[in-house]
Write a protein that holds these residues in place. Structure first.
Motif, PDB file in Angstrom:
ATOM      1  N   LYS A 255       0.856  -1.185   0.310  1.00  0.00           N
ATOM      2  CA  LYS A 255      -0.395  -0.001  -0.015  1.00  0.00           C
ATOM      3  C   LYS A 255       0.631   1.474   0.331  1.00  0.00           C
ATOM      4  CE  LYS A 255      -4.337   1.792   2.471  1.00  0.00           C
ATOM      5  NZ  LYS A 255      -4.807   1.582   3.237  1.00  0.00           N
ATOM      6  N   VAL A 256       0.730   2.372  -0.966  1.00  0.00           N
ATOM      7  CA  VAL A 256       1.256   2.875  -1.129  1.00  0.00           C
ATOM      8  C   VAL A 256       0.610   4.312  -0.794  1.00  0.00           C
ATOM      9  CG1 VAL A 256       3.005   4.943  -2.628  1.00  0.00           C
ATOM     10  CG2 VAL A 256       2.672   2.187  -3.155  1.00  0.00           C
ATOM     11  N   GLU A 257       1.366   5.096   0.319  1.00  0.00           N
ATOM     12  CA  GLU A 257       0.104   6.349   1.454  1.00  0.00           C
ATOM     13  C   GLU A 257       1.099   7.252   0.817  1.00  0.00           C
ATOM     14  OE1 GLU A 257      -0.516   5.675   5.187  1.00  0.00           O
ATOM     15  OE2 GLU A 257      -2.032   4.179   4.393  1.00  0.00           O
ATOM     16  N   ARG A 258       0.172   8.439   0.316  1.00  0.00           N
ATOM     17  CA  ARG A 258       1.174   9.921   0.360  1.00  0.00           C
ATOM     18  C   ARG A 258       1.741  10.348   1.755  1.00  0.00           C
ATOM     19  NH1 ARG A 258      -0.741  12.152  -4.136  1.00  0.00           N
ATOM     20  NH2 ARG A 258      -2.541  10.931  -5.065  1.00  0.00           N
ATOM     21  N   PRO A 259       3.170  11.015   1.656  1.00  0.00           N
ATOM     22  CA  PRO A 259       3.239  11.330   2.648  1.00  0.00           C
ATOM     23  C   PRO A 259       2.699  12.567   3.427  1.00  0.00           C
ATOM     24  CG  PRO A 259       4.982  12.528   0.987  1.00  0.00           C
ATOM     25  CD  PRO A 259       3.434  10.939   0.376  1.00  0.00           C
ATOM     26  N   ARG A 260       2.135  12.310   4.747  1.00  0.00           N
ATOM     27  CA  ARG A 260       1.261  12.925   5.325  1.00  0.00           C
ATOM     28  C   ARG A 260       2.134  14.761   5.450  1.00  0.00           C
ATOM     29  NH1 ARG A 260       0.451  11.996  11.274  1.00  0.00           N
ATOM     30  NH2 ARG A 260      -1.699  13.319  11.537  1.00  0.00           N
ATOM     31  N   LEU A 261       1.184  15.861   5.381  1.00  0.00           N
ATOM     32  CA  LEU A 261       1.676  16.781   4.736  1.00  0.00           C
ATOM     33  C   LEU A 261       1.546  18.181   7.099  1.00  0.00           C
ATOM     34  CD1 LEU A 261       0.131  18.335   1.713  1.00  0.00           C
ATOM     35  CD2 LEU A 261       2.531  18.007   2.203  1.00  0.00           C
TER      36      LEU A 261
ATOM     37  N   THR B  73       6.035  19.037   2.907  1.00  0.00           N
ATOM     38  CA  THR B  73       6.244  17.940   3.833  1.00  0.00           C
ATOM     39  C   THR B  73       6.612  18.331   4.978  1.00  0.00           C
ATOM     40  OG1 THR B  73       8.362  18.347   2.134  1.00  0.00           O
ATOM     41  CG2 THR B  73       6.659  16.252   1.355  1.00  0.00           C
TER      42      THR B  73
END
Ligand code: TYC
Length: 101
Positions: free
Chosen positions: A15-21, A71
């Protein structure tokens, strides 16, 4: 020959998730001149005079204002640089960061 058929016991689900901002937040204080806050916002966050003034006056009236999201690394670097710009002039100007929900 070995005819044993084996079935895997575990599965791997990638599962690829976007880095939390992370938000950079400007904190109001009673000492830093308005023009200086606006100038730092323009320099460090590449805002126009208009954008910077609106962020500054929002923090001035409400106590805090979200400046922008980045980021984690970029948010922390910019918050530190902007805070240091105030400190260099003897102002208590403060930028903090926090993760977005
Ligand atoms: N409150 C400051 C003043 O009246 C101006 C100011 C605005 C300072 C926003 C910090 O985050 C800030 N001179």
């Amino acid at each position: 020959m070995n005819d044993t058929v084996t079935t895997p016991k575990t599965r791997t689900k990638t599962k690829v998730e976007r880095p939390r901002l992370h938000k950079v937040i400007l904190i109001n204080d009673d000492y830093t001149p308005r023009e200086f806050v606006t100038m730092v916002l323009k320099a460090e966050f590449r805002m126009t005079e208009d954008q910077a003034y609106k962020v500054m006056i929002t923090a001035h009236k409400l106590g805090t204002c979200v400046v922008a999201v980045f980021t984690k690394d970029v948010a922390e670097t910019k918050a530190t640089r902007a805070t240091d710009a105030g400190r260099a002039k003897g102002y208590p100007l403060l930028f903090t960061t926090e993760p977005e929900e």
